[in-house]
Scaffold this motif. Structure first.
Motif, PDB file in Angstrom:
ATOM      1  N   ILE A 212       8.478  -2.508  -5.671  1.00 11.29           N
ATOM      2  CA  ILE A 212       8.278  -3.115  -4.348  1.00 11.29           C
ATOM      3  C   ILE A 212       7.003  -3.946  -4.327  1.00 11.29           C
ATOM      4  O   ILE A 212       6.979  -5.063  -3.792  1.00 11.29           O
ATOM      5  N   GLY A 213       5.947  -3.410  -4.947  1.00 13.77           N
ATOM      6  CA  GLY A 213       4.689  -4.148  -4.982  1.00 13.77           C
ATOM      7  C   GLY A 213       4.821  -5.474  -5.702  1.00 13.77           C
ATOM      8  O   GLY A 213       4.305  -6.505  -5.244  1.00 13.77           O
TER       9      GLY A 213
ATOM     10  N   SER B 115       0.810  -1.221   0.000  1.00 17.30           N
ATOM     11  CA  SER B 115       0.000   0.000   0.000  1.00 17.30           C
ATOM     12  C   SER B 115       0.839   1.266   0.000  1.00 17.30           C
ATOM     13  O   SER B 115       0.291   2.376  -0.029  1.00 17.30           O
ATOM     14  N   GLY B 116       2.156   1.116   0.072  1.00 12.78           N
ATOM     15  CA  GLY B 116       3.034   2.290   0.052  1.00 12.78           C
ATOM     16  C   GLY B 116       3.728   2.561   1.367  1.00 12.78           C
ATOM     17  O   GLY B 116       4.594   3.445   1.448  1.00 12.78           O
TER      18      GLY B 116
ATOM     19  N   ALA C 120      -4.762   3.798  -9.567  1.00 15.43           N
ATOM     20  CA  ALA C 120      -4.267   3.057 -10.730  1.00 15.43           C
ATOM     21  C   ALA C 120      -2.875   2.499 -10.469  1.00 15.43           C
ATOM     22  O   ALA C 120      -2.551   1.370 -10.856  1.00 15.43           O
ATOM     23  N   ALA C 121      -2.045   3.297  -9.789  1.00 11.37           N
ATOM     24  CA  ALA C 121      -0.688   2.842  -9.504  1.00 11.37           C
ATOM     25  C   ALA C 121      -0.674   1.698  -8.491  1.00 11.37           C
ATOM     26  O   ALA C 121       0.122   0.760  -8.600  1.00 11.37           O
ATOM     27  N   VAL C 122      -1.557   1.762  -7.482  1.00 13.74           N
ATOM     28  CA  VAL C 122      -1.654   0.676  -6.505  1.00 13.74           C
ATOM     29  C   VAL C 122      -2.023  -0.624  -7.213  1.00 13.74           C
ATOM     30  O   VAL C 122      -1.418  -1.672  -6.971  1.00 13.74           O
TER      31      VAL C 122
ATOM     32  N   LEU D  87       5.445   5.914   0.389  1.00 11.20           N
ATOM     33  CA  LEU D  87       6.005   6.014  -0.960  1.00 11.20           C
ATOM     34  C   LEU D  87       4.884   6.365  -1.920  1.00 11.20           C
ATOM     35  O   LEU D  87       3.870   5.668  -1.975  1.00 11.20           O
ATOM     36  N   ASP D  88       5.061   7.435  -2.661  1.00  9.64           N
ATOM     37  CA  ASP D  88       4.028   7.875  -3.596  1.00  9.64           C
ATOM     38  C   ASP D  88       3.818   6.821  -4.680  1.00  9.64           C
ATOM     39  O   ASP D  88       4.779   6.333  -5.284  1.00  9.64           O
ATOM     40  N   PRO D  89       2.583   6.437  -4.946  1.00 11.73           N
ATOM     41  CA  PRO D  89       2.320   5.409  -5.966  1.00 11.73           C
ATOM     42  C   PRO D  89       2.821   5.780  -7.353  1.00 11.73           C
ATOM     43  O   PRO D  89       3.014   4.890  -8.195  1.00 11.73           O
TER      44      PRO D  89
END
Length: 780
Positions: free
Chosen positions: A330-331, A283-284, A372-374, A320-322
């Motif tokens: 990392i994701g 999730s950041g 969208a980035a998540v 961390l900004d997506p």
């Protein structure tokens, strides 16, 4: 095609009950239906073989009904969805009487979960049995006839189709409040319970710190760096969500390694039963060290979450900004590491962004890009990934999440690739005010317990009708209550059935819009100056803190602008009558563990409301400077604490010792044992950080009515507080708020660091004790 979003699941998220509708219902069509169907098909193809699942189902039967003859009384068989009209189902039929085997009942199902939920349906409706949570009395199977005499199902048998594809279970914080100290034996019991209730989509969050450690080390973050990132065992849920870091830690390597082994056992059993686990994702939330290793990364610090003085050791986590490329790296790495450890066990991943922390801007375009980035990070690790998101933020921060912001987040991923948990739907449904989450598939949830509190509370009509209303149907409550009482205690007792009818109209009819969080003065003692006008002593901001404890969920009403009250939404006189009826029927069912639990709980509930009256009278006496009345009512309050502690000691489910001993049992060395016990003691008392003169904003948030905790924690606290009040009147001095705080916080810190042993087995006869307390406090 209709563009209305379907209700895909039913769920519960705390520790009281689960909802499984068993009547056929149509599956609404919507834009993302094909994606959901494709997901269901893929998950079906990943299930273990029929023989493995059938064996797992027999294992549940063996643990539920240990008598060996029951094992040959049932025949279990996995069948295809084609046999069930294209849906998941279970079918129950009678074995031919001419059969030479001992089998009496045949249960078929599309998965082992469906078979086991069919077994539960049979023993519930044909045998009058009852299966509740382990901590609420466990099971009542005395009403099940012996093998060879099992009741036959009517006509040609029963077929029950699932009205929705999945039944989801658990809340991300339950991993800390309820099962942080569970070993495999306890987990096995819970997974059995899940299967019996038809749960096929359980959250599986255990052991993820070991995964994160391996991932972050690949980004050059050391184990030492992670000491200030992971929370302690009892606070991991909030460290995972980015609310805090480091509090209660550091985690030992043995803890992380052993929890990973436990997670693998959990996942294997879930799969054997045909369940689809829900795993975590990124999730950041990142360690502080990442900003030093990657100085150009877009890393910001979130705002303060309930600290006393913004102590950076615990406060203001790093996000961390997506939009940063590192986010996807990392994701992807995290999901790949889970694949490496567990195999391909799921496509559904839980991820919560900005849980009780708002985004830096309300710009819908930014929020859309964030979502969208998540999802991009998630799908980079698993191309079939589906994002399961708690909808709590839409309720807890409703001032921020208006329609544009909600739509921007919910529509940031392809339809069918996000599922929302309407987390508080039995009390504060979001689906009604958001056009069913703007066409996004969602889960109707119950969140009828905050912090693992022990408080009788509920909205039975809402639970009976809420999820059905979401599917445009009808339901009823009254007949269910009567049959529930008979199943729960194994016998029909008119007095107890009448008592439940009273409880339905009182305790379980909370319609005032206030959420459940136990604020009874024994366990949620107000940290406030009880003087008539305290404003000249403490600041307005400090006064609000003292009145409400600083947390956004501590729902207290006020008699006046400075007089806190515990939440009461019914007449305690009525519940006294219910208790009288419970006691009158007690001799008939006194051997029932479920009756004993409910009797202790109901007696506790009634007496805790009496204690609130005594506390209020004591404060009024203080304000009137009536020392005699203050002493009288404070003695009554302290006496009630002692007596309730004795009552609670008579049932295994209300013991502090169990919580503490299970925490120590998971430790592999004395250092870990001490840390675990401190975590266990702190979570149920102060919860979070303090200063010498200021209590945690979340003190008593996870309060418990447990024997041992009342006698050794709540009683000294109340005694100290009233001692300061009496002393101020006797000396004709102003109540010294700071002195009271300093003394109590020091005593609390000492107790939290203590090691006194508490019983783990019940003592005394609950019925006799309850009757004695009724005569002492409630007899007119």
């Amino acid at each position: 095609m209709s563009n209305r979003s379907p209700l895909l699941f039913f769920t519960t998220l705390s520790v009281i009950s689960i909802l499984l509708l068993q009547s056929p219902a149509s599956f609404a069509s919507y834009g993302g239906r094909d994606a959901i169907q494709a997901l269901a098909t893929r998950l079906d193809s990943q299930r273990f073989s029929s023989s493995v699942q059938e064996t797992a189902a027999y294992g549940v039967l063996r643990r539920l009904l240990p008598l060996p003859a029951y094992q040959s009384s049932f025949v279990f068989k996995i069948v295809s969805k084609d046999s069930c009209g294209g849906k998941s189902c279970f079918m129950i039929s009678n074995r031919l009487k001419s059969s030479r085997s001992g089998a009496e009942i045949i249960i078929k199902g599309t998965t082992a979960v469906d078979i086991v939920s069919g077994l539960h349906w049979y023993i519930k409706y044909s045998c009058g049995a009852h299966v509740s949570w382990d901590k609420t009395g466990g099971i009542q199977i005395a009403s099940i006839p012996k093998p060879g005499s099992l009741p036959r199902v009517k006509d040609d048998g029963v077929m029950i189709q699932r009205p929705v594809p999945w039944n989801y279970y658990q809340n991300v914080v339950t991993s800390s409040y309820s099962y942080v100290w569970w070993n495999w034996e306890r987990w096995e019991n819970e997974i059995d319970w899940m299967a019996l209730q038809g749960v096929n989509l359980p959250l599986a969050f255990t052991g993820q710190e070991a995964i994160w450690q391996k991932v972050f080390m690949n980004f050059n973050i050391t184990a030492h760096d992670l000491d200030g990132f992971f929370g302690g065992p009892a606070f991991l849920a909030w460290a995972r969500m980015g609310n805090l870091h480091g509090w209660g830690g550091p985690l030992s390597q043995s803890w992380m390694d052993e929890q990973l082994v436990l997670q693998k056992q959990i996942l294997t059993r879930m799969q054997e039963l045909g369940m689809t686990p829900v795993l975590p994702s990124f999730s950041g939330n990142v360690p502080a060290a990442l900003s030093k290793i990657f100085p150009s990364a877009k890393i910001t610090r979130l705002g303060d979450w309930n600290t006393v003085n913004k102590n950076p050791r615990w406060c203001c986590t790093y996000l961390l900004d997506p939009s940063d490329p590192l986010f996807i790296e990392i994701g992807r790495a995290f999901i790949h590491q889970q694949f490496k450890e567990y195999g391909d066990v799921t496509d559904i991943y839980s991820c919560d962004t900005f849980n009780e922390n708002s985004p830096p801007t309300d710009d819908p375009e930014y929020i859309n890009s964030l979502g969208a980035a998540v999802y991009q990070a998630m799908s980079a690790g698993d191309k079939y990934a589906v994002w399961l998101m708690q909808g709590w933020l839409f309720y807890s921060d409703s001032a921020f999440w208006k329609q544009p912001q909600m739509e921007a987040l919910l529509h940031s991923v392809p339809f069918g690739k996000m599922i929302v948990l309407d987390l508080f739907a039995e009390a504060k449904p979001i689906w009604e005010s958001s056009s069913q989450f703007y066409d996004t598939p969602y889960v109707w949830c119950m969140l009828h317990n905050f912090g693992g509190n022990i408080e009788m509370y509920g909205i039975l009509d809402s639970i009976a009708s809420g999820p059905v209303d979401a599917r445009v149907s009808k339901n009823s409550t009254m007949e269910w209550l009567k049959t529930y009482a008979r199943r729960r205690y194994g016998k029909a007792v008119p007095e107890i059935e009448a008592a439940w009818n009273i409880l339905y109209h009182t305790v379980y009819n909370c319609t005032d819009g206030i959420a459940d969080h136990n604020t009874d003065f024994i366990v949620k003692f107000p940290d406030w100056d009880p003087s008539v006008n305290p404003r000249h002593i403490i600041s307005k901001q400090d006064e609000l803190h003292t009145l409400f404890g600083g947390g956004r969920y501590l729902f207290q009403q006020q008699r006046s602008s400075d007089f806190p009250e515990a939440h009461l939404w019914y007449s305690n006189h009525d519940t006294v009558k219910a208790l009288q009826l419970f006691l009158e029927g007690g001799d008939i069912v006194n051997g029932s563990l479920t009756y004993r639990y409910d009797l202790v709980d109901l007696t506790r509930q009634v007496l805790s409301k009496i204690s609130n009256e005594e506390y209020t009278n004591a404060i009024l006496a203080f304000r009137k400077k009536d020392i005699s009345a203050l002493k009288h009512h404070s003695r009554r309050f302290l006496g009630l604490i002692k007596d309730i502690d004795v009552l609670l000691a008579s049932d295994d489910n209300f013991l502090l010792g169990t919580w503490l001993e299970t925490s120590k049992a998971l430790a592999s060395n004395p250092i870990d044992s001490k840390l675990n016990e401190w975590n266990a003691r702190t979570q149920v008392t102060m919860w979070y950080d303090t200063t010498a003169a200021l209590q945690s904003k979340l003190h008593d948030y996870a309060n418990k009515f447990w024997s041992g905790l009342l006698e050794d924690y709540y009683l000294p606290r109340a005694s100290t507080f009233f001692g300061h009040l009496i002393n101020s009147l006797e000396k004709n001095e102003q109540f010294k708020m700071v002195d009271w705080r300093v003394e109590w916080i020091a005593l609390s810190n000492k107790w939290q660091a203590g090691s006194k042993l508490y019983p783990v087995k019940a003592q005394g006869d609950a019925l006799s004790i309850a009757r004695g307390l009724y005569e002492k406090y409630l007899r007119n």
